[in-house]
Design a protein around this motif. Structure first.
Motif, PDB file in Angstrom:
ATOM      1  N   SER A   1       2.668   1.578  -3.383  1.00 53.21           N
ATOM      2  CA  SER A   1       1.687   1.921  -4.414  1.00 53.21           C
ATOM      3  C   SER A   1       1.272   3.381  -4.297  1.00 53.21           C
ATOM      4  CB  SER A   1       0.456   1.016  -4.302  1.00 53.21           C
ATOM      5  OG  SER A   1       0.812  -0.332  -4.472  1.00 53.21           O
ATOM      6  N   SER A   2       1.159   3.858  -3.070  1.00 59.26           N
ATOM      7  CA  SER A   2       0.814   5.272  -2.870  1.00 59.26           C
ATOM      8  C   SER A   2       1.909   6.182  -3.413  1.00 59.26           C
ATOM      9  CB  SER A   2       0.587   5.554  -1.381  1.00 59.26           C
ATOM     10  OG  SER A   2      -0.458   4.757  -0.878  1.00 59.26           O
TER      11      SER A   2
ATOM     12  N   LEU B   1      -4.320  -0.588  -4.616  1.00 68.15           N
ATOM     13  CA  LEU B   1      -4.672   0.234  -3.463  1.00 68.15           C
ATOM     14  C   LEU B   1      -5.836  -0.347  -2.684  1.00 68.15           C
ATOM     15  CD1 LEU B   1      -4.135   3.850  -4.810  1.00 68.15           C
ATOM     16  CD2 LEU B   1      -2.633   2.438  -3.427  1.00 68.15           C
TER      17      LEU B   1
ATOM     18  N   LEU C   1       0.822  -1.210   0.000  1.00 66.04           N
ATOM     19  CA  LEU C   1       0.000   0.000   0.000  1.00 66.04           C
ATOM     20  C   LEU C   1       0.856   1.259   0.000  1.00 66.04           C
ATOM     21  CD1 LEU C   1      -2.922   1.093   0.174  1.00 66.04           C
ATOM     22  CD2 LEU C   1      -2.670   1.047   2.666  1.00 66.04           C
TER      23      LEU C   1
END
Length: 334
Positions: free
Chosen positions: A226-227, A283, A223
């Motif tokens: 990916s952010s 996400l 996460l």
């Protein structure tokens, strides 16, 4: 009478086993040497048809992206920053699809659906590396459009050849570095003997579902990364186009207005086709409910999106159409 010594039965219980041997054996897939990519087990009759559709899109990807690379190299009118980055994107799409689609086609067409553990590691590494590189490269392309529309008098200075090459190298290096960290972290997770990957190719969420240990740390890492490589690039792209929109609305020249909308609209379409599916996959935490949906979303941005990029950039692009006419005319003269 006492029996023969060889036939005496002892009533003693065997000694207890080593406690380490009594624990369930955690066996990684690497000990078996292969994984099974299930594809779409719920609809096995659709696999041949799906294989043909994927093959068609793959051929479109090869022809379209190779055409852009060749045209950008041969035609001097296309030796600009925009087409330099577009050639990078085309080469990236060629590598991205080739890293997964040939194996996917072999698995869908034939009875064997296996991939070696080493092959799965390599495939995951390149899929992550090239996907991350595309995120960064799309940001670079949006900055190029911002400089062309909002700073036209300084464009040649801002986007000089040396700076363009540095931006392209930075995109590729950041993608491959991120993938090296994340793919190695993923393959440290023990798969406990499971070898059946419910996906078309090796991807992080699908592999995490095979683990019999707590993967919350891996999911949190996924996460966060990916952010960094999805949300932040998307915010930068949208900020660039907000500035472009303000500049375009102040333009009084109809020709410049149409040209700006043409090039920026094509890039925004490509951004949407790439980022929306990626956000849906990376996400959100891996779950059984979204498993089938996630597989086909991943199939879309792996197979369909790279084949549409050349069409989006060239259908309404006068520069590319002019380059094709010049190239065809040159061949006729020869």
């Amino acid at each position: 009478m006492q029996g023969a010594p060889g036939k005496v039965r002892s009533n003693r219980k065997p000694p207890p086993k080593n406690p380490a041997e009594m624990k369930p054996k955690r066996e990684n897939a690497s000990s078996e040497g292969y994984l099974v990519l299930l594809g779409c087990p719920k609809w096995p009759r659709l696999e041949v048809a799906l294989c043909l559709v994927i093959l068609m899109f793959y051929l479109m990807t090869l022809i379209g992206n190779l055409s852009i690379i060749i045209l950008s190299y041969l035609d001097a009118h296309l030796h600009t920053p925009m087409y330099f980055f577009l050639s990078n994107l085309s080469f990236l799409d060629l590598c991205y699809t080739t890293s997964s689609i040939p194996q996917m086609l072999a698995n869908l067409w034939g009875p064997e659906k296996t991939i070696s553990y080493t092959g799965c590691m390599i495939q995951l590494y390149f899929v992550l590396a090239l996907g991350t590189t595309e995120c960064v490269l799309l940001v670079v392309m949006s900055y190029d459009r911002y400089a062309a529309v909002c700073r036209p008098l300084h464009y040649a200075v801002l986007m000089n050849p040396r700076f363009c090459h540095l931006l392209a190298v930075a995109s590729w290096v950041s993608g491959f570095t991120n993938s090296a960290l994340h793919s190695s972290f993923t393959f440290w997770v023990p798969l406990c003997g499971h070898r059946r990957v419910d996906h078309f190719f090796c991807e992080v969420p699908a592999l995490l579902r095979l683990s019999c240990v707590d993967t919350r740390v891996n999911e949190l890492t996924l996460l966060i990364r990916s952010s960094i490589f999805v949300l932040i690039p998307l915010i930068l792209i949208l900020s660039s186009y907000a500035a472009i929109a303000r500049a375009v609305l102040r333009m009084q020249s109809t020709a410049r207005l149409q040209r700006a909308f043409g090039t920026c609209g094509a890039h925004l379409t490509v951004v949407s086709l790439f980022f929306i599916p990626v956000i849906c996959i990376y996400l959100q935490p891996p779950s059984g409910e979204s498993q089938d949906q996630g597989k086909f979303i991943a199939l879309f941005y792996t197979v369909v999106t790279p084949s549409l990029n050349p069409l989006i950039y060239t259908l309404r692009n006068k520069d590319v159409r002019g380059a094709v006419r010049r190239l065809v005319g040159r061949e006729r003269e020869m």
